[in-house]
Scaffold this motif. Structure first.
Motif, PDB file in Angstrom:
ATOM      1  N   VAL A  67      -1.479  23.656  -7.009  1.00 62.55           N
ATOM      2  CA  VAL A  67      -0.310  23.876  -6.152  1.00 62.55           C
ATOM      3  C   VAL A  67       0.903  24.215  -7.011  1.00 62.55           C
ATOM      4  CG1 VAL A  67       1.312  22.751  -4.570  1.00 62.55           C
ATOM      5  CG2 VAL A  67      -1.151  22.440  -4.259  1.00 62.55           C
ATOM      6  N   ALA A  68       1.110  23.439  -8.077  1.00 62.76           N
ATOM      7  CA  ALA A  68       2.260  23.689  -8.959  1.00 62.76           C
ATOM      8  C   ALA A  68       2.184  25.085  -9.575  1.00 62.76           C
ATOM      9  CB  ALA A  68       2.311  22.622 -10.052  1.00 62.76           C
ATOM     10  N   ARG A  69       0.991  25.468 -10.001  1.00 62.02           N
ATOM     11  CA  ARG A  69       0.834  26.777 -10.634  1.00 62.02           C
ATOM     12  C   ARG A  69       0.977  27.910  -9.617  1.00 62.02           C
ATOM     13  NH1 ARG A  69      -3.335  25.550 -12.933  1.00 62.02           N
ATOM     14  NH2 ARG A  69      -4.852  26.222 -11.350  1.00 62.02           N
ATOM     15  N   ASP A  70       0.335  27.773  -8.474  1.00 61.24           N
ATOM     16  CA  ASP A  70       0.334  28.844  -7.480  1.00 61.24           C
ATOM     17  C   ASP A  70       1.714  29.065  -6.868  1.00 61.24           C
ATOM     18  OD1 ASP A  70      -0.875  30.818  -5.843  1.00 61.24           O
ATOM     19  OD2 ASP A  70      -0.946  29.395  -4.184  1.00 61.24           O
ATOM     20  N   LEU A  71       2.461  27.976  -6.647  1.00 55.83           N
ATOM     21  CA  LEU A  71       3.780  28.086  -6.026  1.00 55.83           C
ATOM     22  C   LEU A  71       4.901  28.167  -7.055  1.00 55.83           C
ATOM     23  CD1 LEU A  71       3.393  25.621  -3.002  1.00 55.83           C
ATOM     24  CD2 LEU A  71       3.014  28.089  -3.084  1.00 55.83           C
ATOM     25  N   GLY A  72       4.552  28.219  -8.326  1.00 55.27           N
ATOM     26  CA  GLY A  72       5.543  28.394  -9.382  1.00 55.27           C
ATOM     27  C   GLY A  72       6.541  27.261  -9.455  1.00 55.27           C
ATOM     28  N   THR A  73       6.046  26.004  -9.422  1.00 55.79           N
ATOM     29  CA  THR A  73       6.944  24.857  -9.434  1.00 55.79           C
ATOM     30  C   THR A  73       6.473  23.854 -10.469  1.00 55.79           C
ATOM     31  OG1 THR A  73       8.024  23.219  -8.014  1.00 55.79           O
ATOM     32  CG2 THR A  73       5.669  23.580  -7.663  1.00 55.79           C
ATOM     33  N   SER A  74       7.181  22.751 -10.596  1.00 53.74           N
ATOM     34  CA  SER A  74       6.859  21.737 -11.598  1.00 53.74           C
ATOM     35  C   SER A  74       5.864  20.717 -11.041  1.00 53.74           C
ATOM     36  CB  SER A  74       8.135  20.998 -12.020  1.00 53.74           C
ATOM     37  OG  SER A  74       8.668  20.272 -10.920  1.00 53.74           O
ATOM     38  N   ALA A  75       5.283  19.932 -11.937  1.00 55.61           N
ATOM     39  CA  ALA A  75       4.362  18.872 -11.520  1.00 55.61           C
ATOM     40  C   ALA A  75       5.088  17.832 -10.675  1.00 55.61           C
ATOM     41  CB  ALA A  75       3.735  18.215 -12.754  1.00 55.61           C
TER      42      ALA A  75
END
Length: 434
Positions: A67-75
């Motif tokens: 989710v973090a990688r796909d949505l370009g956000t932090s852990a």
């Protein structure tokens, strides 16, 4: 199935509530109604209802890095989709509990599960992290209907050790979530992506809705429902807050949930990043720890037949403090390596399901005339406390030491509440809560 009149215990009068009939804890229903004995199907139904938030959490857990990688956000932002659901559940229980006292048990849960299905499908197409967090908060809010109604259904018919034993049996069903959900979620996400996990959650909700519609009886007849709206609900919560023993007991499941949720939220980073476990090894370990949760609940269900719930609660809280203290010492010193840490962690998790059923059964037994509101109060504290406290491990660094320190802190506060705010450890005081 014939409906029975619930047994109740003496409680203070509540505005708008029908008078309660005094009865000893665990007493049978009135003589003109047959004793209700739930079979495996009904335990499975109530357990599945109560497990809906756990399933919605655990099946999604392996998808957090994706989710973090796909949505370009932090852990940290991805973790908010976990804690946001818990906070939404806390608020939802406060709202839905009184509604179940007003409109009966079936309507709130049918509406809540239906909305769970809709929100799950919306999560599957969420374009960014902020909408996903908002949807997860809403999902937690409506999932709360299943949890609070399951607890209220038990209190409608049981009190004392009977209620505690039945709640422990439900843990067998709830415990299946950490056994299989992460592995299933990892498999689904690996094959079709994390969005497919929410499609599966929607399908699960559809199946649960159908079973509730066809199999769940209405245990709150119209003559026992509490009339009124927001003012009545607020007066009910005010009444509960005036019972300091109830409040103390209601806090304990939340602090125990904080121990569990700290492990759930921190363990992917502790075990996969800190100790280098693969995702498959982590899922297997998560399942093994789930066995501990289930076994602990079943041991409690067995011994509560012979030992008063309050006595079990005292021993469990002390043991949890001792074991989390050992866990912190192992994390600080590294003594015994990963295996020593895992063994003590398993023992801690095996104790987690001793406190909530006993504390909840004792607390609900004090307010049978407003079981839905009381169950909502307890459930809200449980979800809210677990969600807020679990995040502290990330604030403290997210490693094994931070995880163990937060778990120990929650356990110490729980023991202090039991010792200082109830007569549980006072000479001759335990009988007041049993």
């Amino acid at each position: 199935m014939r409906l029975t009149r619930p047994s109740t215990t003496t409680s203070q009068p509540v505005a708008g509530a029908p008078p309660a009939t005094a009865a000893p804890a665990g007493a049978a229903p009135a003589d003109d109604a047959p004793r209700y004995r739930p079979d495996a199907k009904h335990i499975l139904l109530l357990g599945t209802m109560a497990a809906l938030p756990a399933v919605s959490t655990d099946i999604y857990l392996p998808s957090l890095p994706d989710v973090a990688r796909d949505l370009g956000t932090s852990a940290a932002a991805a973790q908010l989709t976990m804690t946001g659901m818990l906070i939404g559940g806390a608020v939802g229980q406060l709202v839905i509990g009184p509604l179940s006292d007003r409109f009966g048990r079936r309507t709130p849960v049918l509406v809540g599960v239906a909305l769970h299905v809709v929100i799950s499908l919306l999560c599957a197409i969420a374009p960014a992290i902020v909408p996903l967090v908002a949807l997860r908060v809403a999902q937690g809010f409506f999932n709360a209907s299943a949890t609070v109604v399951a607890m209220a259904l038990i209190r409608d018919r049981f009190t004392g050790s009977d209620a505690s034993r039945l709640m422990s049996r439900l843990m067998l069903v709830i415990g299946v979530a950490p056994l299989f959900a992460p592995s299933l979620g990892g498999l689904i996400a690996g094959q079709w992506g994390w969005r497919a996990v929410f499609v599966v959650l929607a399908m699960f909700g559809v199946a649960l809705w159908v079973v509730v519609l066809l199999r769940m009886p209405e245990t709150l007849p119209p003559e026992r429902r509490r009339p009124g709206g927001v003012r009545t609900a607020l007066s009910g919560y005010a009444h509960l807050l005036r019972d300091r023993h109830f409040v103390a007991l209601a806090v304990l499941p939340g602090l125990t949930m904080a121990v569990l949720m700290t492990y759930v939220v921190a363990s992917p980073f502790v075990l996969q990043v800190g100790y280098g476990l693969t995702s498959h090894q982590f899922a297997l370990l998560f399942a093994v720890n789930g066995v501990g949760l289930v076994l602990g609940a079943q041991v409690n269900a067995a011994i509560v037949r012979r030992v008063a719930p309050i006595r079990i609660l005292r021993v469990a809280m002390v043991a949890t403090v001792v074991l989390t203290g050992v866990l912190l010492a192992l994390a600080l010193t590294g003594a015994g390596g990963l295996w020593a840490l895992l063994v003590v962690l398993w023992l801690v998790l095996a104790l987690v399901n001793f406190a909530p059923p006993n504390a909840t059964a004792i607390a609900l037994g004090r307010h049978g005339a407003m079981a839905g509101t009381a169950a909502a109060f307890i459930g809200s504290l449980q979800a809210g406390t677990g969600g807020v406290v679990a995040n502290l491990s990330g604030v403290l660094g997210g490693g094994a030491v931070a995880m163990a320190a937060v778990m120990l802190g929650a356990a110490v506060v729980g023991l202090a509440v039991l010792a200082l705010a109830t007569p549980a450890f006072r000479r001759g005081g335990a009988w007041q809560l049993s």
